[in-house]
Design an enzyme around this catalytic site. Sequence first.
Site, PDB file in Angstrom:
ATOM      1  N   ASP A   1      -3.829  -0.938  12.313  1.00 62.68           N
ATOM      2  CA  ASP A   1      -3.953  -1.534  10.972  1.00 62.68           C
ATOM      3  C   ASP A   1      -2.666  -2.246  10.565  1.00 62.68           C
ATOM      4  O   ASP A   1      -2.589  -2.822   9.505  1.00 62.68           O
ATOM      5  CB  ASP A   1      -4.437  -0.528   9.907  1.00 62.68           C
ATOM      6  CG  ASP A   1      -3.984   0.879  10.171  1.00 62.68           C
ATOM      7  OD1 ASP A   1      -4.272   1.360  11.281  1.00 62.68           O
ATOM      8  OD2 ASP A   1      -3.348   1.488   9.295  1.00 62.68           O
ATOM      9  N   ASP A   2      -1.639  -2.179  11.413  1.00 61.15           N
ATOM     10  CA  ASP A   2      -0.443  -2.988  11.185  1.00 61.15           C
ATOM     11  C   ASP A   2      -0.520  -4.320  11.925  1.00 61.15           C
ATOM     12  O   ASP A   2       0.442  -5.067  11.967  1.00 61.15           O
ATOM     13  CB  ASP A   2       0.818  -2.244  11.648  1.00 61.15           C
ATOM     14  CG  ASP A   2       1.194  -1.133  10.693  1.00 61.15           C
ATOM     15  OD1 ASP A   2       0.715  -1.155   9.550  1.00 61.15           O
ATOM     16  OD2 ASP A   2       1.965  -0.249  11.101  1.00 61.15           O
TER      17      ASP A   2
END
Length: 689
Positions: free
Chosen positions: A559-560
């Site tokens: 999710d980064d």
Amino acid sequence: NHNHNHNHHFRHADSTASLPSSAVAKISHLKAVVLGDAPASEEDDVVLPSHEFSRQALVPSQQKYLEMYKASIENPAGFWSGIASSEFYWKQGWGDQVYSENLDVRRGNIKIEWFKGGITNVCYNCLDRNIDAGLADKIALYWESNEPGFDATLTYSQLLQRVCQLANYLKSVGVRKGDAVVVYLPMLMELPITMLACTRIGAVHSVVFAGFSSESLAQRIVDCKPKVVITCNAVKRGPKTIFLKDIVDAALIDSANKGISVDVCLTYENQLALKREKTKWKEGRDIWWEDVVPKYPTSCDVEWVDAEDPLFLLYTSGSTGKPKGVLHTTGGYMVYTATTFKYAFDYKDSDVYWCTADCGWITGHSYVTYGPMLNGATILLYEGAPNYPDPGRCWDIVDKYKVTIFYTAPTLYVTRYSRKSLRVLGSVGEPINPSAWRWFFNVVGGSRCPISDTWWQTETGGFMITPLPGAWPQKPGSATFPFFGVQPVIVDEKGVELDGECSGYLCVKSSWPGAFRTLYGDHERYETTYFKPFPGYYFTGDGCSRDKDGYHWLTGRVDDVINVSGHRIGTAEVESALVSHPQCAEAAVVGVEHQVKGQGIYAFVTPVEGISYSEELRKSLILTVRTQIGAFAAPDKIHWAPALPKTRSGKIMRRILRKIAARQLDELGDTSTLADPGVVDQLIKLADT
Ligand code: ATP
Ligand code: MG
């Protein structure tokens, strides 16, 4: 600086990749990196192990590693049962089946078991077994106070006595096998003592990092309903006194309101921080540790437990969302943490080992307490802040105790000079970018010490991808190769395994002994979070790329990953490029909504000391990213940051940075675990400069 920009080239595995030994096949074709060759490209930027180091190393060559790795993958049962039976004490052996597993949601419930039916005890293996082997008078723990000049030591036999007294006390107040004990203690010797005392009687500890707010503590108390909470009245951290007992009091009121009341709050009087007279007290519930525990006998029978009985519960750090109660069991965890510790740090009996992590995190469980102690190691516990009273404190401590193995987070603040006693360095928690790696290697380690960049998670129990010092040439910024028994695979969005040079989602095929068995009280969330995204695999949540030589490069949490006009860009990659700029000390990159590109790149940048913000620097930073990665990765915004918000375990709180970047300032959430919450206000002030 590495520039492994293969994010958009997915290459699919051939059909043989699904064979159980595919992991071996994948790395055994590796060309050996020729000693002394100049790197042909940036990807070939290698640091060779010194001959002196390799000669004495447990795994002295890549050939030896490959041999052992191959054995571990081709016959996991034989590999792990060999270690388990020769290096640990079992009251009774496990049955015919060393392990059984189902990692595939399509075949029913997820289940992992190792050494089931085997009867043992982790505390016994940490203490009694080592004492019987002649380590009674060896120093088990050195303790260094926040205040320079205050310290203490315990030998293995003294530690056993302390552990037994507490274990007997806990039994006297009704703690039995399987009961939960919540522990909210700072880095005092009483913290590992408490963990071991619980383990000795089969109680399940849930250590809550003593930096969490009372709400977070209450949430964890309500979740596991402990018989006893163990804390201390206060602790000093740097110049500040933190009143832990007040936080516990508030948490106990909060949890009582939610229907969970705790009968006993055992409180250690931490005299260096606060006298007992000044501590708020609830008669009947609160008991001073010093008044009761020393009265109990210094020996205590061991509660023998099944290898699959729970050992402890620990919540993940919550850097991405609601914390998850990770449950580890006894036998597999024991064997795995001890073995990973031994090999990844090339452990020798004469080592003095310091891990700067707090026992409130998994690193403190596996690599302050259990892994090292199972090896009979001498362990240093440091109570305080790394830069108190001055930035040289860490190095004073290294010198004072002649620390040989130093394990820390890449973001820990340390000043720059090398220490002679050091032999092995370790890094955990975040990707260590190549320039930070170089600095750690050259300046801290005097170009002499291999770095074990250990990639792993609360969930994995122990190291998963890590260099074995002395075995492999290292590439700065790469966690290198899997540990024995671990089969990392990189898959694309559809869950198709990728081969060769590739980049995608990091998963693990097959179980390993240290794997967590469930999320406490929520097996469904366990299956949904970790096993459903890519059926057949454990999904780590991290992105990873593999280079042409088979080295693994962690690119941060998935999710980064920022999706800019269809280009998937790992935040770690952009950060690496930024910090390679000589005037950039630190950088953190997050994604923000962008009208045209979908997502834009937003970079928080801390210039090196003495350099001030300027339009010129901004342009030059952006240019660096453009040339190293490509124009598509150029930051849309540079936000000057005197400092970055970090947890006390050394992780950058990207969730807060994302909110600041999106200007959602009323949604910052819980900032109580930040090392310095003031940093957030500074950042907000600088938002539009
Ligand atoms: P949560 O899962 O609650 O959001 P968390 O993932 O930060 O919290 P941990 O289990 O303590 O909790 O951290 C594991 C994560 O830390 C890994 O998944 C990875 O993203 C990162 N990490 C740890 N070690 C390394 C490393 N050597 N290199 C790169 N990343 C690392
Ligand atoms: Mg995680």
